[in-house]
Each structure stands twice: as C-alpha cells, then as structure tokens.
Motif scaffolding. Structure first.
Motif, PDB file in Angstrom:
ATOM      1  N   MET A 296      34.386  46.041  24.656  1.00  0.00           N
ATOM      2  CA  MET A 296      34.303  44.505  24.700  1.00  0.00           C
ATOM      3  C   MET A 296      34.953  43.987  23.477  1.00  0.00           C
ATOM      4  N   MET A 297      35.019  44.832  22.433  1.00  0.00           N
ATOM      5  CA  MET A 297      35.807  44.432  21.217  1.00  0.00           C
ATOM      6  C   MET A 297      37.211  44.171  21.594  1.00  0.00           C
ATOM      7  N   ARG A 298      37.885  45.254  22.303  1.00  0.00           N
ATOM      8  CA  ARG A 298      39.168  44.861  22.592  1.00  0.00           C
ATOM      9  C   ARG A 298      39.404  44.119  23.827  1.00  0.00           C
ATOM     10  N   TYR A 299      38.593  43.773  24.645  1.00  0.00           N
ATOM     11  CA  TYR A 299      38.951  43.164  25.823  1.00  0.00           C
ATOM     12  C   TYR A 299      39.241  41.676  25.650  1.00  0.00           C
ATOM     13  N   GLN A 300      40.458  41.372  26.182  1.00  0.00           N
ATOM     14  CA  GLN A 300      40.787  39.933  25.911  1.00  0.00           C
ATOM     15  C   GLN A 300      40.815  38.893  26.999  1.00  0.00           C
ATOM     16  N   GLY A 301      40.241  39.338  28.213  1.00  0.00           N
ATOM     17  CA  GLY A 301      40.098  38.382  29.423  1.00  0.00           C
ATOM     18  C   GLY A 301      38.799  37.717  29.332  1.00  0.00           C
ATOM     19  N   ASP A 302      38.494  37.062  30.518  1.00  0.00           N
ATOM     20  CA  ASP A 302      37.746  36.342  30.893  1.00  0.00           C
ATOM     21  C   ASP A 302      36.612  37.111  31.661  1.00  0.00           C
ATOM     22  N   LEU A 303      35.746  37.676  31.193  1.00  0.00           N
ATOM     23  CA  LEU A 303      34.730  38.695  31.691  1.00  0.00           C
ATOM     24  C   LEU A 303      33.922  38.136  32.833  1.00  0.00           C
ATOM     25  N   ALA A 304      33.518  37.099  32.712  1.00  0.00           N
ATOM     26  CA  ALA A 304      32.649  36.467  34.071  1.00  0.00           C
ATOM     27  C   ALA A 304      33.522  36.443  35.193  1.00  0.00           C
ATOM     28  N   ALA A 305      34.873  35.919  35.011  1.00  0.00           N
ATOM     29  CA  ALA A 305      35.598  35.688  36.007  1.00  0.00           C
ATOM     30  C   ALA A 305      35.902  37.120  36.815  1.00  0.00           C
ATOM     31  N   LEU A 306      36.239  38.042  35.766  1.00  0.00           N
ATOM     32  CA  LEU A 306      36.721  39.424  36.503  1.00  0.00           C
ATOM     33  C   LEU A 306      35.349  39.989  37.083  1.00  0.00           C
ATOM     34  N   MET A 307      34.142  39.753  36.439  1.00  0.00           N
ATOM     35  CA  MET A 307      33.007  40.415  37.186  1.00  0.00           C
ATOM     36  C   MET A 307      32.561  39.630  38.616  1.00  0.00           C
ATOM     37  N   LEU A 308      32.781  38.437  38.452  1.00  0.00           N
ATOM     38  CA  LEU A 308      32.781  37.603  39.547  1.00  0.00           C
ATOM     39  C   LEU A 308      33.530  38.061  40.838  1.00  0.00           C
ATOM     40  N   ALA A 309      34.849  38.214  40.425  1.00  0.00           N
ATOM     41  CA  ALA A 309      35.912  38.814  41.381  1.00  0.00           C
ATOM     42  C   ALA A 309      35.606  40.075  42.047  1.00  0.00           C
ATOM     43  N   VAL A 310      35.040  41.142  41.174  1.00  0.00           N
ATOM     44  CA  VAL A 310      34.571  42.098  41.724  1.00  0.00           C
ATOM     45  C   VAL A 310      33.227  41.916  42.503  1.00  0.00           C
ATOM     46  N   ALA A 311      32.571  41.240  42.206  1.00  0.00           N
ATOM     47  CA  ALA A 311      31.194  41.083  43.010  1.00  0.00           C
ATOM     48  C   ALA A 311      31.096  40.300  44.247  1.00  0.00           C
ATOM     49  N   THR A 312      32.459  39.681  44.408  1.00  0.00           N
ATOM     50  CA  THR A 312      32.937  38.776  45.671  1.00  0.00           C
ATOM     51  C   THR A 312      33.968  39.356  46.485  1.00  0.00           C
ATOM     52  N   GLY A 313      34.214  40.639  46.135  1.00  0.00           N
ATOM     53  CA  GLY A 313      35.197  41.327  46.868  1.00  0.00           C
ATOM     54  C   GLY A 313      36.781  40.778  46.632  1.00  0.00           C
ATOM     55  N   LYS A 314      36.910  40.047  45.647  1.00  0.00           N
ATOM     56  CA  LYS A 314      38.196  39.439  45.253  1.00  0.00           C
ATOM     57  C   LYS A 314      38.941  39.869  44.105  1.00  0.00           C
ATOM     58  N   LEU A 315      38.791  41.260  43.826  1.00  0.00           N
ATOM     59  CA  LEU A 315      39.246  42.088  42.742  1.00  0.00           C
ATOM     60  C   LEU A 315      40.922  42.030  43.023  1.00  0.00           C
ATOM     61  N   ALA A 316      41.520  42.176  44.038  1.00  0.00           N
ATOM     62  CA  ALA A 316      42.903  42.414  44.412  1.00  0.00           C
ATOM     63  C   ALA A 316      43.735  40.999  43.974  1.00  0.00           C
ATOM     64  N   THR A 317      42.956  40.041  43.909  1.00  0.00           N
ATOM     65  CA  THR A 317      43.744  38.654  43.579  1.00  0.00           C
ATOM     66  C   THR A 317      43.426  38.276  41.987  1.00  0.00           C
ATOM     67  N   ALA A 318      42.680  39.088  41.431  1.00  0.00           N
ATOM     68  CA  ALA A 318      42.201  38.708  40.054  1.00  0.00           C
ATOM     69  C   ALA A 318      43.258  39.100  39.059  1.00  0.00           C
ATOM     70  N   SER A 319      43.106  38.582  37.804  1.00  0.00           N
ATOM     71  CA  SER A 319      43.981  38.944  36.848  1.00  0.00           C
ATOM     72  C   SER A 319      43.522  40.318  36.326  1.00  0.00           C
TER      73      SER A 319
END
Length: 426
Positions: A296-319
């Motif tokens: 988490m110290m190194r991650y630069q993106g939007d963690l909530a957006a990424l986790m939501l993409a995983v949770a909703t089956g949309k990881l393929a279209t996420a950053s």
C-alpha cells in the motif's frame, strides 16, 4: 460510495488508509477496527462472525463495497452470505477460500492443475503420518491443514523433531487446525511473495514482497505471523513473475472456475525460488500481513475503484495497478513474549506520523487515554527509500523514536537484499 472494511490488524489499517483516500469513498466504516484505523474510518461495533448483523449493517449504511481483510471470515463464508444478500464483496467465497483454509485442498489442486509445488502426503491420524515419514528425506516440513495464524508450519531437522511435531498436532497443539496435517518435502531456495488480483476470469499482477517469518534475527527461532517485509522483492525478476503468472496463478484461477468455485479477490502466493524455477509453498486468500503495508505504501492507484472492479467482475476493463519504483520496508514491533503469550497493556508513546513513512497499528488499544499493546504484533513501522538499504535505515530511524519498553523488534529486516546491494556491481 460507502465502504465497509472487515478486520482489526495492521493489514486493515493499511487498507483503510488507502481506501479512505479514494475519490469513490464517501464514508469508510471498519469492523471492529483499531485506534489507528479510527483515524481513517468510523469504527462499527459489529460481531463479524454474525453474518446477519453484518448484512443488516450493510443495508442500513447503504454499503456499496465490502472489503474482507482477514482470512477467517472468508473461510467462514462471510463473502458468500453477503453476495447472496446483494452486496459487492472483495474476497473469495468459502469454497475457493479453502486455498488458505486447507493446505491439503491446495496441494490436491496443484496436482490436478500441474502446478509446481513440493511433494506431499495428507494425513488424518498419527499412525499414517508417522509411517509416511520414511517416504520423505530430512529435513521434512509438517503443516497443520487448517488456519493457524501463520504458525502451523514446522520444519523438522531430524526424526525426533518430526515425531514430536506430529504428536503435538494430533494432540491438539494447534486446535482444530491440526486435526489433519500435510507432510511435505523440504524445498531449497529463497522465499518470495507474489500477489495477483482476479475476478474469476481476468487476472492482474499486484507486485511482490519478501517477508521475515522467524522471530529472531538471522531468521532464527519459531515462526510468527511475520516480523517485517519489504516490496518489491528484487529476487522475483520480471521473467520469474511471468513464470509465476503462467504456471501457478493462471492455472489456479482457471481450475477453480472450471470446477465451479470462481475466485474473487487477491491471491497471495508464497513461493520458493528453486533451481527448477518458482514453486508454490502455499496460498493465502487475502493480502499478507505485513506485506500489505509495504504494498500500500507503493500502490499509486485508486484502491476502492480497483477492488470494486474485482468485486463486480469488471477487472478486465479496470486500470492496471501501478506502483511507485521506490522500495517500502516495514518493521513489526511486537509485545514481549510473542509469538508465545504476549505481554499486553504496555504503554506506547512517541508515535509521530512521519512525512515519508507511516506507522500502522496492528494490536493496539486505548486505555486510560493511553495507547497500549493489545496483541502480539503491535505496530508496523513503515518507510521508503530508493532501495532496501535506504528504506531499512529510514524505518529503523522511526523505530528508535518510539517508546515501547515492553516491546521488541528484529533489527535486520531486509538483510538478504541489503547484503546483495552492498556487493560491487558486476
């Protein structure tokens, strides 16, 4: 979007810190949380084992995403329950969470999917386990099949130690986790941790780390939940990461989906880098602790957006996840007695949050307006640098500012890489 984070340790403090900074996050709740997490989230007095209560809270607070931090609720089926109630959940259902909940389940999956791992045998009684020892050389690895808080692994150097470990497991030394055990061949090499996110179909890498499991310096003494970590792990080169994705992560995800157990969340692969290439030691179905802190110290993106993409089956279209090129290193400050019976109640002072680092709370509480130790691993003192040597120096400078008389830490986190960095180039 309102978010509910389940958990109370250092891993969850790191997740709360990152989630609360997401543009998507309207309000972050944490159950049960800790004093550090309270800086970033509203704490909820929920019994997370009461699935009805958690679902009712999610409905009442209009929760758009539930992030389950620790493994026990996932193995206990919290993800299944909340999904069936219509909530988006980051974390696998009960069946695929057996990757962590049962060492034997994972080893059998490796066999079916031709995933490189150590040779093994499974046992549910003492006699068969003792008889099977002859099939393994020494040292031999003996693992409690179930959840043992990172402590259910014994490397027996001789026959006597192996027999004693088997006696201890079947004698109740690890509780229900030791009702069955796995014998494994001992693998030689350097360990590393690799993380990937998947929604059951798409898979993305989420960087690497190295943990320090033994309680003593020089990697001596009993295993713990982790005494420190750094990220990235230079020994896990881009070429090796590609091998891990192709030979270990991808066949795992594909096999689980094919068998009706699609995996959703983070896959944490503990690896042994052998002469024959990376081999799987074990899987965890959540972020590591303390590996999550350095990620988490190194991650630069939007963690909530990424986790939501995983949770909703949309990881393929996420950053795709992006990480800072810096090194992050965390030192665990533990209470005296850990990993046995930790000394609780010790007063902690001198916690000034640094500009270029972060002190994550793991096992803390507030008593009489004072911060005190309330667990085995108490604080995760985290800093960054251009390499492991610099990050280590910065982390221990922060450690030395903290007044925690009833606590201790290892003073050599990152030692292997520090030694390599000190060697002349070429």
């Amino acid at each position: 979007m309102n978010i509910l984070l389940i958990g109370s340790g250092g891993r969850e403090h790191a997740l709360a810190w990152k989630l609360s900074r997401s543009p998507l996050c309207d309000q972050l709740f944490a159950a049960p949380g800790n004093p550090g997490i309270a800086e970033d989230a509203a704490l909820a007095g929920l019994d997370i084992a009461d699935h009805d209560a958690v679902a009712a809270f999610c409905s009442d607070k209009d929760i758009g995403l539930v992030v389950v931090g620790p493994e026990a609720p996932l193995v206990g089926g919290l993800g299944d329950y909340l999904r069936s109630a219509g909530f988006a959940v980051f974390g696998p259902d009960k069946a695929p969470a057996q990757l962590e909940g049962s060492k034997g389940f994972t080893k059998d999956l490796c066999t079916r999917a031709s995933i490189p791992t150590a040779g093994y045998s499974r046992h549910s009684d003492k006699a068969s386990a003792l008889a099977a020892l002859a099939d393994f050389g020494l040292p031999v690895v003996i693992k409690a099949d179930g959840l043992a808080a990172g402590k259910g692994v014994i490397i027996a150097e001789n026959q006597e130690q192996a027999e004693a470990a088997i006696d201890d497991m079947f004698g109740g030394g690890f509780g229900d986790a030791g009702a069955e055990l796995v014998l494994e061949e001992f693998m030689t090499g350097e360990e590393a941790s690799f993380f990937a996110l998947t929604d059951g179909s798409a898979i993305v890498a989420f960087s690497s780390a190295q943990d320090h499991k033994r309680v003593g310096e020089g990697d001596t003494g009993p295993n713990t939940g982790g005494m420190g970590a750094y990220s990235p792990a230079p020994v896990l080169t881009a070429e090796l990461e590609q091998q891990v994705m192709e030979r270990i992560i991808q066949p795992t995800v594909e096999t689980l989906s094919k068998e009706g157990m699609p995996y959703n969340g983070v896959l944490f692969a503990g690896l042994m880098l052998t002469e024959d290439g990376p081999k799987l030691i074990e899987y965890n179905c959540r972020f590591g602790d303390p590996e999550c802190q350095v990620l988490m110290m190194r991650y630069q993106g939007d963690l909530a957006a990424l986790m939501l993409a995983v949770a909703t089956g949309k990881l393929a279209t996420a950053s795709k996840p992006e990480f800072d090129r810096i090194t992050a290193l965390t030192v665990v400050m533990a209470a005296n007695g850990y990993p046995g019976t930790p000394e609780k109640g010790g007063v902690i002072s001198g916690l000034i949050q640094p500009k270029d680092g972060k002190i994550f709370h793991a096992g803390t509480a507030v008593q009489n307006n004072q911060l005190v130790a309330n667990g085995g691993r108490v604080l995760n003192v985290t800093a960054t640098g251009a390499n492991v040597t610099e990050a280590q120096k910065a982390a221990y400078a922060l450690v030395d500012q903290i007044d925690f008389p009833s606590g201790f830490c290892r003073r050599d986190i990152g030692w292997r890489e520090v030694e390599r960095e000190a060697q002349p180039a070429g």
